[in-house]
Design a protein around this motif. Sequence first.
Motif, mmCIF file in Angstrom:
data_model
loop_
_atom_site.group_PDB
_atom_site.id
_atom_site.type_symbol
_atom_site.label_atom_id
_atom_site.label_comp_id
_atom_site.label_asym_id
_atom_site.label_seq_id
_atom_site.Cartn_x
_atom_site.Cartn_y
_atom_site.Cartn_z
ATOM 1 N N LEU A 149 30.437 25.188 38.913
ATOM 2 C CA LEU A 149 29.119 25.708 39.291
ATOM 3 C C LEU A 149 28.226 25.960 38.079
ATOM 4 N N ASP A 150 28.811 25.984 36.874
ATOM 5 C CA ASP A 150 28.116 26.352 35.645
ATOM 6 C C ASP A 150 27.420 27.700 35.809
ATOM 7 N N ARG A 151 28.213 28.681 36.318
ATOM 8 C CA ARG A 151 27.716 30.047 36.529
ATOM 9 C C ARG A 151 28.721 31.038 35.983
ATOM 10 N N THR A 152 28.211 32.129 35.436
ATOM 11 C CA THR A 152 29.063 33.202 34.936
ATOM 12 C C THR A 152 28.988 34.370 35.909
ATOM 13 N N PHE A 153 30.149 34.914 36.241
ATOM 14 C CA PHE A 153 30.246 36.047 37.151
ATOM 15 C C PHE A 153 30.782 37.240 36.364
ATOM 16 N N THR A 154 30.157 38.390 36.529
ATOM 17 C CA THR A 154 30.453 39.566 35.726
ATOM 18 C C THR A 154 31.031 40.700 36.571
ATOM 19 N N ARG A 155 31.377 41.782 35.879
ATOM 20 C CA ARG A 155 31.930 42.980 36.519
ATOM 21 C C ARG A 155 31.122 43.327 37.766
ATOM 22 N N GLY A 156 31.844 43.607 38.849
ATOM 23 C CA GLY A 156 31.198 43.943 40.117
ATOM 24 C C GLY A 156 31.018 42.767 41.051
ATOM 25 N N SER A 157 31.266 41.550 40.564
ATOM 26 C CA SER A 157 31.157 40.362 41.430
ATOM 27 C C SER A 157 32.365 40.286 42.357
ATOM 28 N N GLU A 170 42.077 34.574 49.865
ATOM 29 C CA GLU A 170 42.070 35.253 48.574
ATOM 30 C C GLU A 170 40.750 36.004 48.433
ATOM 31 N N GLU A 171 40.844 37.307 48.150
ATOM 32 C CA GLU A 171 39.665 38.112 47.860
ATOM 33 C C GLU A 171 39.792 38.602 46.423
ATOM 34 N N VAL A 172 38.690 38.488 45.672
ATOM 35 C CA VAL A 172 38.705 38.823 44.252
ATOM 36 C C VAL A 172 37.501 39.698 43.930
ATOM 37 N N TYR A 173 37.769 40.813 43.242
ATOM 38 C CA TYR A 173 36.717 41.698 42.755
ATOM 39 C C TYR A 173 36.880 41.813 41.248
ATOM 40 N N LEU A 174 35.823 41.511 40.490
ATOM 41 C CA LEU A 174 35.890 41.592 39.030
ATOM 42 C C LEU A 174 35.694 43.038 38.590
ATOM 43 N N VAL A 175 36.748 43.605 38.008
ATOM 44 C CA VAL A 175 36.748 45.004 37.578
ATOM 45 C C VAL A 175 36.128 45.157 36.196
#
Length: 118
Positions: free
Chosen positions: A77-85, A63-68
């Motif tokens: 993980l207690d981490r936030t991932f934003t656009r571009g991750s 699975e590959e995921v790109y946040l648009v």
Amino acid sequence: MSKPELEFHHPAGEWTAPEGAGPGVLERVLADDGSGLRTTALVRWEPGTDTSAQGVARHDFWEEVYLVAGSLHDLTLDRTFTRGSYACRPPGMPHGPWTSEEGVTMLVFTYPATDAAD
């Protein structure tokens, strides 16, 4: 089996709830191989989506995921991932559960484990 040949166009497929998805999760399949093994999709989570009830996810496929747009918060993980991750997950890799306060749109590619070795 391979995906169809498609030139640039504006995808018009319906937004539908993927099998097994929790509330607030919709996808628009952009291309697939007809077997469900190789897909390209936009996946949208409505604001407030929480996958805690589903626990940590593991798949038997790549699975590959790109946040648009928007963001995801990984509760493990207690981490936030934003656009571009971007994430590239091999079969069996644990991930999530997640929340998305503002909502998120992702471009997601899935393919069988054997494709990576081909």
